[in-house]
Design an enzyme around this catalytic site. Structure first.
Site, short mmCIF file in Angstrom:
data_model
loop_
_atom_site.label_atom_id
_atom_site.label_comp_id
_atom_site.label_asym_id
_atom_site.label_seq_id
_atom_site.Cartn_x
_atom_site.Cartn_y
_atom_site.Cartn_z
N CYS A 57 12.42 11.75 6.14
CA CYS A 57 13.02 11.05 7.90
C CYS A 57 13.98 11.70 8.54
CB CYS A 57 12.60 9.90 7.67
SG CYS A 57 13.36 8.75 6.58
N GLU A 78 9.28 16.10 15.90
CA GLU A 78 9.41 16.04 13.61
C GLU A 78 8.91 17.10 13.91
OE1 GLU A 78 8.17 12.39 11.90
OE2 GLU A 78 10.26 12.74 10.94
N GLU A 85 10.22 1.95 10.20
CA GLU A 85 11.29 3.00 10.31
C GLU A 85 10.33 4.03 10.22
OE1 GLU A 85 13.84 2.36 9.13
OE2 GLU A 85 14.07 0.24 8.81
N LYS A 138 0.33 -1.06 -0.07
CA LYS A 138 -0.01 0.23 -0.25
C LYS A 138 1.05 0.86 -0.10
CE LYS A 138 -2.17 2.70 3.61
NZ LYS A 138 -2.47 4.04 2.39
P1 NAP Z 1 1.71 8.56 8.44
O1 NAP Z 1 1.08 9.12 8.27
O2 NAP Z 1 2.14 7.46 9.97
O3 NAP Z 1 1.27 7.72 7.17
C1 NAP Z 1 2.45 6.11 6.86
C2 NAP Z 1 1.49 5.03 6.24
O4 NAP Z 1 0.47 4.42 7.24
C3 NAP Z 1 0.39 5.57 5.10
O5 NAP Z 1 0.63 4.86 4.03
C4 NAP Z 1 -0.84 5.95 6.12
O6 NAP Z 1 -1.97 5.64 4.79
C5 NAP Z 1 -0.54 4.46 6.54
N1 NAP Z 1 -1.34 4.87 8.05
C6 NAP Z 1 -1.68 5.86 8.92
N2 NAP Z 1 -2.40 4.89 9.93
C7 NAP Z 1 -2.52 4.29 9.84
C8 NAP Z 1 -2.85 2.95 11.02
N3 NAP Z 1 -3.21 2.88 11.79
N4 NAP Z 1 -2.49 2.05 10.23
C9 NAP Z 1 -1.76 1.08 9.00
N5 NAP Z 1 -1.20 2.46 8.31
C10 NAP Z 1 -1.70 3.58 8.81
O7 NAP Z 1 3.34 8.89 8.08
P2 NAP Z 1 3.25 10.00 6.56
O8 NAP Z 1 3.07 11.46 7.52
O9 NAP Z 1 3.33 8.90 5.59
O10 NAP Z 1 5.00 9.33 6.47
C11 NAP Z 1 5.74 11.04 7.58
C12 NAP Z 1 6.63 10.07 8.21
O11 NAP Z 1 7.32 9.09 7.49
C13 NAP Z 1 7.36 10.53 9.36
O12 NAP Z 1 7.88 10.60 10.40
C14 NAP Z 1 8.64 10.68 9.00
O13 NAP Z 1 9.75 10.55 9.60
C15 NAP Z 1 8.53 8.98 8.40
N6 NAP Z 1 9.39 8.36 7.64
C16 NAP Z 1 10.26 7.09 8.04
C17 NAP Z 1 11.14 6.95 7.59
C18 NAP Z 1 12.45 5.93 8.31
O14 NAP Z 1 13.52 5.09 6.99
N7 NAP Z 1 12.74 5.84 8.91
C19 NAP Z 1 11.43 7.41 5.68
C20 NAP Z 1 10.46 7.88 4.90
C21 NAP Z 1 9.74 8.62 6.13
P3 NAP Z 1 -2.57 6.60 4.63
O15 NAP Z 1 -1.88 8.01 3.67
O16 NAP Z 1 -3.68 6.58 4.01
O17 NAP Z 1 -2.92 7.84 5.31
#
Ligand code: NAP
Length: 472
Positions: free
Chosen positions: A279, A379, A245, A170
């Site tokens: 990130c 963050e 991650e 997804k």
């Molecule tokens: P997010 O809101 O947590 O969403 C990430 C993914 O998870 C999306 O596909 C989202 O779907 C889905 N999701 C949301 N709530 C969920 C739940 N309760 N259960 C399962 N899946 C769920 O994060 P984001 O805003 O897309 O990304 C930014 C974050 O990612 C930042 O905190 C960044 O630091 C982190 N990040 C970390 C890394 C690493 O390698 N450590 C790399 C890149 C990004 P929807 O989009 O449909 O809501």
């Protein structure tokens, strides 16, 4: 406008069971850039069933066969590079200057990397009267974020293919189109039905189903720490492996002996690329007091020299925030930092010069920040750097480690050995020494609330394996 109306399940484009659709908004123009199906948990059931049925035969293929599929995907990725790059510009708003290099070119590189590692699946180790072998863990679900969507996707899919796992993937709601293109690529290279399956829909419904489905053996998730915790809880009842991650608030220690101009160039570019939505961005700069004022002046001039604007303009380095919601959140952090007493050096809440519409935030630098302020602890995920001063190296290390996160870090010192000695004291999964380039062959992942498990490198392959010891 790009339009998709089917999911790729079991080697076929199928009508979604959930009948919703989702519009993707171009963050620079506010126009609809794509319309995609938004399915439900029943679509996940269909995709997981396909992956489960495909696993017995796929897991028995040879490493050489799986490596060949990855090489074909790499070649296909090069063919589709322009299409994929356009999705990044239209859906994420990353400028054309960086979109291919940072987001799309790695697809072929990572496929090649894991094609070369597939052979490790056929290695065995003798320990006393045991022979230890690696086997694929099974059916994997992969949930990805919007900020580096292709890089994150391929960092899961390529090792899973190399290991002999099957998968359901997804993308984030904000950046879905690359995954439909990638499914076309899997189809074009003849990947056996059910090995790669994709669905799309909300994190709340599809993401939750992918985290809890009883036939999934491993969930691999990249995203926010808050959602990662939800995924872990959903995966706990049947003890799935969970690889997370998550977020970061990474420190960059600059000592009094550092080449300050080079360090500041490195630090500013690192924080501002992808409009700060990275990130592992080095968002907390920790500078020795003897060089602090000089560093603040350099940060100001370098941040102000960055070209902000239309991501299709080849001169632009800083594009819009990915969404109106993300812009609002970043501006709230900036307001709070000002009221908490941080000194605004450049940027702030006004639109960048020359821009009147779009989700833009000016590259922003705060000085006189203390590590207890929200701007130093949370963050922000925007083009915002905080600068903290220190007087001795013990204090610098203490500040660096005073965070719930531990994803990345950097040190710039007088020489490599001095920087390494500091790096060894920082509790984070990576450390860039004196401006070093990233390395996609090295393991990537976090300590503490930045996650668990590692992606990339041979360690990234091991995440998708079970170990079996056979006694003789
Ligand atoms: P997010 O809101 O947590 O969403 C990430 C993914 O998870 C999306 O596909 C989202 O779907 C889905 N999701 C949301 N709530 C969920 C739940 N309760 N259960 C399962 N899946 C769920 O994060 P984001 O805003 O897309 O990304 C930014 C974050 O990612 C930042 O905190 C960044 O630091 C982190 N990040 C970390 C890394 C690493 O390698 N450590 C790399 C890149 C990004 P929807 O989009 O449909 O809501």
């Amino acid at each position: 406008m790009r339009t998709y109306d089917k999911f790729y399940i079991n080697g076929q484009w199928v009508e979604p069971i959930g009948k919703g659709t989702s519009d993707v908004i171009n963050p620079a123009t506010g126009e609809i850039s794509a319309r995609v199906p938004y399915g439900n948990a029943e679509d996940v059931d269909a995709a997981v069933s396909a992956a489960k049925n495909a696993f017995p035969s796929w897991s028995q293929t040879s490493a050489a066969e799986r490596a060949e599929f990855l090489r074909k995907l790499a070649a296909e990725g090069e063919k589709r590079n322009a299409d994929l790059t356009q999705t990044i510009i239209d859906e994420l708003g990353m400028p054309i200057k960086n979109a291919a290099v940072f987001q799309v070119d790695p697809l072929a590189i990572i496929c090649e990397s894991f094609a070369n590692k597939a052979k490790h699946m056929e290695e065995q180790k003798e320990v006393g009267n045991s022979v230890v072998v690696s086997e694929p863990i099974g059916v994997c679900s992969m949930i990805n974020p919007w900020n580096y969507p292709i890089w994150q996707m391929i960092g899961k899919v390529a090792p899973a293919i190399a290991a002999g796992c099957t998968m359901v993937v997804k993308a984030a709601s904000q950046t879905p189109s690359h995954l439909f293109i990638f499914a076309e690529m899997c189809d074009a290279v003849g990947l056996p039905p059910g090995v790669f399956n994709m669905v799309h829909g909300s994190g709340r419904e599809i993401g939750a189903a992918l985290s809890s489905h009883p036939d999934i053996d491993m969930v691999t998730f990249t995203g926010s720490t808050a959602a990662g915790v939800q995924v872990s809880k959903a995966a706990a009842p049947d003890v799935k492996r969970v690889c997370l991650e998550l977020g970061g608030k990474s420190p960059f220690i600059i000592t009094e002996e550092a080449d300050l101009d080079a360090a500041m160039e490195f630090g500013i570019n690192d924080v501002m690329v992808n409009t700060g939505q990275t990130c592992n961005a080095l968002t907390r700069m920790i500078v020795h007091e003897s060089r602090y004022d000089e560093a603040v002046d350099l940060a100001k001039s370098k941040a102000e020299a960055l070209v902000v604007g239309d991501p299709t303009d080849p001169d632009v380095f800083v594009g819009p925030m990915s969404s109106a919601g993300q812009k609002k959140s970043v501006l709230e952090y900036i307001d709070q930092a000002i009221s908490d007493g941080a000194r605004l050096v450049t940027g702030g809440t006004d639109m960048p010069a020359g821009l009147t519409t779009g989700n833009y935030v000016a590259p922003t630098v705060f000085a006189d920040v203390t590590n207890d302020m929200a701007i130093a602890q949370e963050e922000v995920f925007g083009p915002v750097l905080v600068m903290i001063r220190y007087s001795d190296i013990d204090q610098a290390v203490e500040i660096a480690n005073d965070t719930p996160y531990g994803l990345a870090s950097a040190v710039w010192a007088g020489d490599k050995d001095k920087a390494t000695a500091i790096a060894r004291r920082i509790r984070a999964g990576q450390c860039a020494i004196n401006g070093a380039e990233p390395n996609h062959e090295a393991p990537f992942g976090g300590y503490k609330e930045s996650g668990n498990g590692r992606e990339f490198g041979v360690e990234g392959l091991h995440e998708y394996c079970e170990l079996k010891a056979m006694q003789y």
